[in-house]
Design an enzyme around this catalytic site. Sequence first.
Site, PDB file in Angstrom:
ATOM      1  N   SER A 132      64.847 103.975  48.311  1.00  0.00           N
ATOM      2  CA  SER A 132      63.443 104.270  48.631  1.00  0.00           C
ATOM      3  C   SER A 132      62.980 105.336  47.648  1.00  0.00           C
ATOM      4  O   SER A 132      63.808 106.069  47.088  1.00  0.00           O
ATOM      5  CB  SER A 132      63.340 104.822  50.055  1.00  0.00           C
ATOM      6  OG  SER A 132      62.042 105.301  50.319  1.00  0.00           O
ATOM      7  N   TYR A 145      65.384 111.084  57.059  1.00  0.00           N
ATOM      8  CA  TYR A 145      65.381 109.874  56.237  1.00  0.00           C
ATOM      9  C   TYR A 145      65.539 110.205  54.754  1.00  0.00           C
ATOM     10  O   TYR A 145      66.351 109.591  54.055  1.00  0.00           O
ATOM     11  CB  TYR A 145      64.086 109.105  56.484  1.00  0.00           C
ATOM     12  CG  TYR A 145      63.970 107.789  55.758  1.00  0.00           C
ATOM     13  CD1 TYR A 145      64.873 106.747  55.994  1.00  0.00           C
ATOM     14  CD2 TYR A 145      62.938 107.557  54.844  1.00  0.00           C
ATOM     15  CE1 TYR A 145      64.753 105.531  55.336  1.00  0.00           C
ATOM     16  CE2 TYR A 145      62.802 106.342  54.185  1.00  0.00           C
ATOM     17  CZ  TYR A 145      63.714 105.329  54.436  1.00  0.00           C
ATOM     18  OH  TYR A 145      63.592 104.122  53.782  1.00  0.00           O
TER      19      TYR A 145
END
Length: 245
Positions: A132, A145
């Site tokens: 990501s 995250y």
Amino acid sequence: MSTAVVTGASSGIGAATARRLVAEGFDVVLAARREDRLRALVDELGSDRARAVVTDVTEPASVDALAASVEECSVLVANAGGARGLDPVDELDEDDWRWMWEANVLGLARTVKALLPRLEASGDGRVVAVTSIAGHQIYVGGAGYTGAKHAAAAMVDTLRIELLGRPVRVIEIAPGMVETEFSTLRFAGDAERAAAVSEAIRPLTGEDVADAIAYAVTRPSYMVVSRMDLMPLGQASARDVHRET
Ligand SMILES: NC(=O)c1ccc[n+]([C@@H]2O[C@H](COP(=O)([O-])OP(=O)(O)OC[C@H]3O[C@@H](n4cnc5c(N)ncnc54)[C@H](OP(=O)(O)O)[C@@H]3O)[C@@H](O)[C@H]2O)c1
């Protein structure tokens, strides 16, 4: 015949990637926890081209069973993962953080470890890790995250060095905002909160990311697409989003 294993193939980026890789001529092994979704995708793609293996990447035995069921594999798309919560560090939920670490970091590492012998034996192995932009940038509330994805990105860079001289290309795909079930999972099924994430901005689709993955894995064997960052036009960073209001 080349076989690609896709983890997290039951929805979003993984399902789109499985469809695209079949179109590119690969046979696919679909791995995720939701068997009904995997079976539906096998029906769509055809049982001569696709096979489902129910897999939980947070369980070592489950990943070992996946690897044992695969005779030949030249591409691994290690995509399973996601986010839970958007809490600041001083309100962290340890169960959510533990899951993010298990799925995005250890899940990635154990899947790569389990399938590496097959990838290497193919003579032209390709590991695609779907990390990501959160693996390279931070945002408020995202530490659980972003911390996990930073760890995943560091592992991918390390792996590329460790595999130098061996026939396995290590590819990182780092998307920004993509319209999938990601936000629904992050907000524990709160559809309204999930929908607000992509409000007044056109996010990428799973197909857009699958397109980048297909490009990366179909380059000649001497060429490594080491990392691709993919952003929608309205997103400049993990924090900077322009909404057309
Ligand atoms: N959407 C975004 O904006 C975005 C941006 C950057 C990166 N990413 C990353 O892209 C990847 C795919 O996410 P997505 O956006 O496509 O979201 P998604 O639609 O929620 O898909 C996540 C996939 O991961 C699978 N998965 C989750 N936990 C798993 C486990 N323990 N074992 C096996 N499979 C598991 C899910 O399948 P089951 O629930 O059936 O197991 C599902 O197929 C993730 O790593 C995510 O972090 C997403």
